[in-house]
Design an enzyme around this catalytic site. Structure first.
Site, short mmCIF file in Angstrom:
data_model
loop_
_atom_site.label_atom_id
_atom_site.label_comp_id
_atom_site.label_asym_id
_atom_site.label_seq_id
_atom_site.Cartn_x
_atom_site.Cartn_y
_atom_site.Cartn_z
N GLY A 180 0.81 -1.22 0.00
CA GLY A 180 0.00 0.00 0.00
C GLY A 180 0.84 1.26 0.00
O GLY A 180 0.49 2.23 -0.64
N ILE A 208 0.77 -6.07 5.31
CA ILE A 208 0.75 -5.38 4.01
C ILE A 208 1.94 -5.80 3.15
O ILE A 208 2.32 -5.10 2.22
CB ILE A 208 0.67 -3.85 4.19
CG1 ILE A 208 1.90 -3.30 4.94
CG2 ILE A 208 -0.60 -3.49 4.93
CD1 ILE A 208 1.98 -1.77 4.91
N GLY A 209 2.49 -6.98 3.49
CA GLY A 209 3.62 -7.47 2.73
C GLY A 209 4.92 -7.31 3.50
O GLY A 209 5.99 -7.69 3.04
N ARG A 251 15.61 -3.07 18.65
CA ARG A 251 15.79 -4.50 18.42
C ARG A 251 15.06 -4.89 17.14
O ARG A 251 13.90 -4.52 16.96
CB ARG A 251 15.17 -5.26 19.59
CG ARG A 251 15.42 -6.72 19.57
CD ARG A 251 16.26 -7.08 20.79
NE ARG A 251 16.34 -8.51 20.97
CZ ARG A 251 17.36 -9.22 20.49
NH1 ARG A 251 18.30 -8.66 19.77
NH2 ARG A 251 17.41 -10.51 20.75
N ILE A 252 15.73 -5.65 16.30
CA ILE A 252 15.10 -6.10 15.06
C ILE A 252 14.59 -7.52 15.28
O ILE A 252 15.37 -8.45 15.50
CB ILE A 252 16.11 -6.07 13.89
CG1 ILE A 252 16.71 -4.66 13.72
CG2 ILE A 252 15.42 -6.51 12.59
CD1 ILE A 252 15.71 -3.56 13.46
N PRO A 287 15.47 -9.99 11.38
CA PRO A 287 16.43 -9.26 10.53
C PRO A 287 16.28 -9.56 9.04
O PRO A 287 16.53 -8.70 8.21
CB PRO A 287 17.79 -9.72 11.05
CG PRO A 287 17.53 -10.23 12.42
CD PRO A 287 16.13 -10.78 12.41
N GLN A 289 12.91 -4.98 4.08
CA GLN A 289 12.20 -3.69 4.11
C GLN A 289 13.13 -2.54 3.73
O GLN A 289 12.77 -1.66 2.96
CB GLN A 289 11.65 -3.43 5.52
CG GLN A 289 10.34 -4.12 5.80
CD GLN A 289 9.27 -3.69 4.84
OE1 GLN A 289 8.93 -2.51 4.75
NE2 GLN A 289 8.75 -4.62 4.08
N GLY A 306 9.61 0.04 8.47
CA GLY A 306 8.98 0.09 7.15
C GLY A 306 9.34 1.30 6.31
O GLY A 306 9.31 1.24 5.09
N GLU A 307 9.65 2.41 6.95
CA GLU A 307 9.77 3.65 6.20
C GLU A 307 11.15 4.29 6.23
O GLU A 307 11.55 4.98 5.29
CB GLU A 307 8.71 4.65 6.71
CG GLU A 307 7.33 4.24 6.24
CD GLU A 307 6.20 4.81 7.06
OE1 GLU A 307 5.54 5.73 6.57
OE2 GLU A 307 5.98 4.35 8.19
MO1 MOS Z 1 2.83 4.53 5.80
S1 MOS Z 1 2.83 6.19 4.55
O1 MOS Z 1 2.33 5.18 7.25
O2 MOS Z 1 1.80 3.46 5.04
#
Ligand code: MOS
Length: 754
Positions: free
Chosen positions: A251, A478-479, A643-644, A647, A653, A719-720
């Site tokens: 997404g 979401i993957g 902590r991951i 990994p 990601q 994720g970001e």
């Molecule tokens: Mo992220 S832009 O919070 O899916």
């Protein structure tokens, strides 16, 4: 690099863990939203406005309605009641589109839905949508690229209800900048970008016969919020709406909050008494489901000749649609990334005849750090200071914006490891000075950060008599690997192997789970799952102490312990433990369950710590001037995200985000036609993204410093952050190779032909 926590031999936490849903995905068993089929299913295709500004004067639906197989052409006159939704405090009722579909006859952007064809087949519905004749009163659309702030009294009210923050200003930035011996004053531009997940947005809506309950299959990053929004829009009690999202083909933020296809499918299903499926076209993905808005950011840095920052002004503008309240928080990291006594962040917005803007992977910080990190790189070059050194010189001791200590900040360790892994000490700063195999090399770097916090989350854990465990939460994968993370958490607490854990998510009939957004899902789920498991274990121990034949007679639950999947008497140790499956079988109980709930911390004004993740990118580009060929040839990224937990998924990601960053730096942009207002490259041939051929070796490292302010494992999100900063590192490398400073993304080959 110090590892501050070790993983016990039998634990998967912190170990590379293959995705438990992988076999279902690669064998085609995983059901995505548009894969569901139901008896009597009808197909809906929206009619898209072909102007971007004006009014609908007439909709002629006669020819479309007569087509065989057409069930209805729905429009403002016959769609039935759809209420507006109102945003509540906990991501309840948030949608990016500020009005229900067809609410008025005004067209505000190209591709806006103005009618809906519903038919027995998708092909018929598409033909019928094309056969609707629309007469417009057309006005010239405003899709101007150059941004000037609107007079905009609402500018402080944002999607999340956040207001312009007080930590955005300290000291006297104008005076300090004016007095600074070294000054940099540059403007950076980022274009409109489109999310473009592989899986198209899709809804299937099904009502019960009495029109009292609504079930939605939707590709969503937030099933719980979507339930709340649709309940509001159809005037239903929340418990009468169920949302199911078992798999999402990603997404990137475009599926965080509901868009109009969802109420449209629900309204059509209500009216026709049949399930209705609506799947967007790729073209619609550029028009009606959000984008990262264009930004224009002026950054002023004042510094001493030896590189100490004295002033930082970050004044930015972004475009918005005619209605949305999206806030692109480009200054999110500006108040705390560096130590600077005088800071100001301000923003303005410019309305355009385009679809609503939305969060896109790393919203705010990603375009924001492109600007501020680029400015830092330019300042470093001017002062002839190594760019890593300039950052180290300005490393803050606390978050100077919030005046709070950081819960955990290990950016300096990231720099150290990144330099070493990349071989940064071999860099010679002069433009074009580095060569390899006849190619000119460019080396650049940048730092990054991203928010860390928790959303409120609930989960349930069951221990079952066959020795298996079930963990459930109404969140969604979401993957990114949420199925696997939940299995790891449940396995860790209950002592069973991953193969004995069943994970249920993506269904609002489960305990309310977090949005898959803000990189917050994993960190939010840890305490919810752990407390659910603790509660299930407590029930198990009570049961064990009251079940004859286990050898626990005359024991109080407090005398017992649960270790490695076994119930045991504390005093006796593990040797005489009995597996929980056997305890349950002896008691003739199928399962014991527990419910867990953890409060959110996101946006908490009382927070005692500033919580963020940090990191840095080191990038090499190769430049072949003779044929103007630029390639990103090597990336080293180091991330401090606590902590991951997994990994393998974590590196995946970050690598994916870096690839997206190559796209951001070199390819991605939506162009609007100034006559029609249409996004003119609204397909995956003309909207270029980085693909495998553009992706170099991407070497990802994590520094392992658990952040116990976030949760008991110390796990933040990943994720970001990998997309933050990378574009600034690439443009710095481009400058190092070519001598050309590009301040408007994407870098085009024409920019380099000088
Ligand atoms: Mo992220 S832009 O919070 O899916």
């Amino acid at each position: 690099m110090p590892t501050t926590q070790t993983t016990p031999a039998n634990s998967t936490i912190g170990r590379d863990t293959v995705r438990i849903d992988g076999p279902r995905k690669v064998s085609g068993m995983a059901q995505y939203t548009s894969d569901y089929h139901f008896p009597g299913l009808l197909y809906a295709v929206p009619v898209e406005a072909t102007i971007a500004n004006g009014r609908i004067v007439k909709l002629d639906t006669v020819a479309a309605e007569k087509m065989p197989g057409v069930r209805a052409i729905l429009h403002r006159g016959n769609i039935g009641k759809i209420f507006r939704s109102t945003a509540g405090p906990e991501f309840e009722g948030i949608c990016e589109e500020r009005r229900p579909p067809f609410e008025d006859d005004v067209v505000r952007s190209y591709g806006q839905y103005i009618a809906l064809a519903v038919a027995d087949t998708f092909e018929t519905a598409k033909a019928a949508a094309d056969a609707v004749r629309v007469t417009y009163a057309k006005e010239k659309p405003n899709v101007e690229n150059l941004l000037k702030a609107d007079d905009d009294p609402e500018a402080v009210i944002t999607t999340f209800g956040l207001r312009n923050r007080t930590d955005n200003e300290r000291g006297d930035v104008e005076a300090a900048f004016a007095a600074a011996p070294e000054k940099l004053d540059e403007t950076y531009v980022t274009p409109t970008e489109s999310h473009n997940p592989i899986e198209l947005h899709a809804t299937t809506a099904i009502w019960d016969a009495g029109l009292t309950t609504l079930t939605l299959y939707e590709s969503s990053q937030g099933v719980v919020n979507l339930k709340g929004v649709l309940a509001q829009m159809f005037g239903l009690p929340k418990e009468n709406v169920r949302v199911i999202t078992k798999f999402v083909g990603s997404g990137f933020g475009s599926k965080l909050f509901p868009w109009s296809q969802c109420p449209l499918a629900a309204a059509a299903a209500r009216q026709l008494g049949k399930p209705v499926k609506l799947v967007l076209s790729r073209k619609m993905m550029f028009q009606t489901v959000g984008h990262r808005p264009r930004t224009q950011q002026r950054v002023r840095l004042g510094a001493t000749p030896d590189g100490k920052l004295v002033a930082l002004a970050h004044d930015y503008l972004y475009q918005r649609s005619m209605l949305d309240l999206h806030h692109e928080d480009c200054g999110e990291t500006t108040p705390f990334q560096y130590s600077v006594p005088n800071v100001r962040v301000s923003f303005g917005r410019a309305k355009r005849n385009i679809g609503a803007a939305a969060d896109m992977r790393g919203p705010g910080a990603v375009p924001g750090l492109y600007a501020t990190e680029s400015a830092m790189n330019e300042l470093a070059d001017r002062l002839k200071i190594d760019p890593v050194q300039l950052r180290i010189l300005n490393e803050p001791k606390i978050d100077e914006g919030k005046k709070l200590p950081f819960s955990s900040r290990h950016l300096l360790e990231c720099f150290e490891l990144g330099k070493e892994q990349f071989g940064w000490s071999k860099r010679t700063p002069e433009v074009g000075s580095m060569k390899r195999d006849g190619l000119t090399l460019g080396w650049g770097m940048a730092g990054c950060s991203w928010i860390a916090a928790r959303f409120a989350a609930q989960a349930s854990v069951q221990l079952r008599d066959d020795g298996t465990v079930r963990v459930a939460s109404a969140t969604q994968d979401i993957g990114t690997g949420t199925y696997t993370i939940l299995a790891q958490l449940a396995a860790e607490k209950t002592g069973v192997p991953l193969s004995k854990v069943e994970v249920a998510l993506g269904d609002t009939s489960l305990p309310d789970g977090p949005l898959s957004g803000g990189s917050l899902a994993t960190g939010s789920l840890v305490p919810a799952v752990y407390s659910a498991a603790d509660s299930a274990i407590k029930s198990l121990l009570t049961l064990a102490a009251t079940t004859p034949g286990l050898g626990f007679e005359n024991r109080k639950p407090d005398d017992l312990a649960f270790e490695g999947g076994q119930v045991l008497v504390k005093a006796d140790g593990a040797a005489k433990g009995i597996g929980f499956g056997e305890v349950l079988r002896k008691a003739n109980v199928r399962l014991v369950g527990g419910h867990g709930k953890a409060e959110g911390t996101f946006g908490n004004p009382e927070a005692k710590f500033s919580t963020h993740s940090f990191g840095c990118h080191f990038v090499e580009v190769t430049w072949q001037a003779e044929i103007a060929r630029l390639r990103v040839s090597r990336v080293v990224t180091v991330i401090d995200a606590g902590r991951i937990i997994n990994p393998l998924a974590g590196r995946n990601q970050i690598q994916g985000a870096v690839v997206m960053g190559i796209g951001m730096a070199l390819f991605e942009h939506v162009s609007y036609d100034h006559e029609s207002g249409a996004p003119i490259n609204s397909n995956l041939a003309d909207y270029a993204m980085a693909v495998n051929a553009d992706s170099p070796p991407i070497d990802v490292h994590f520094v392992d410093f658990p952040d116990k302010e976030i949760n008991e494992l110390g796990a933040r999100g990943i994720g970001e952050i990998g997309l933050a900063g990378i574009a600034a590192a690439i443009t710095a490398a481009v400058h190092h190779a070519t001598g050309v400073r590009v301040r408007e993304l994407p870098v085009k080959i024409e920019n380099l032909l000088v």
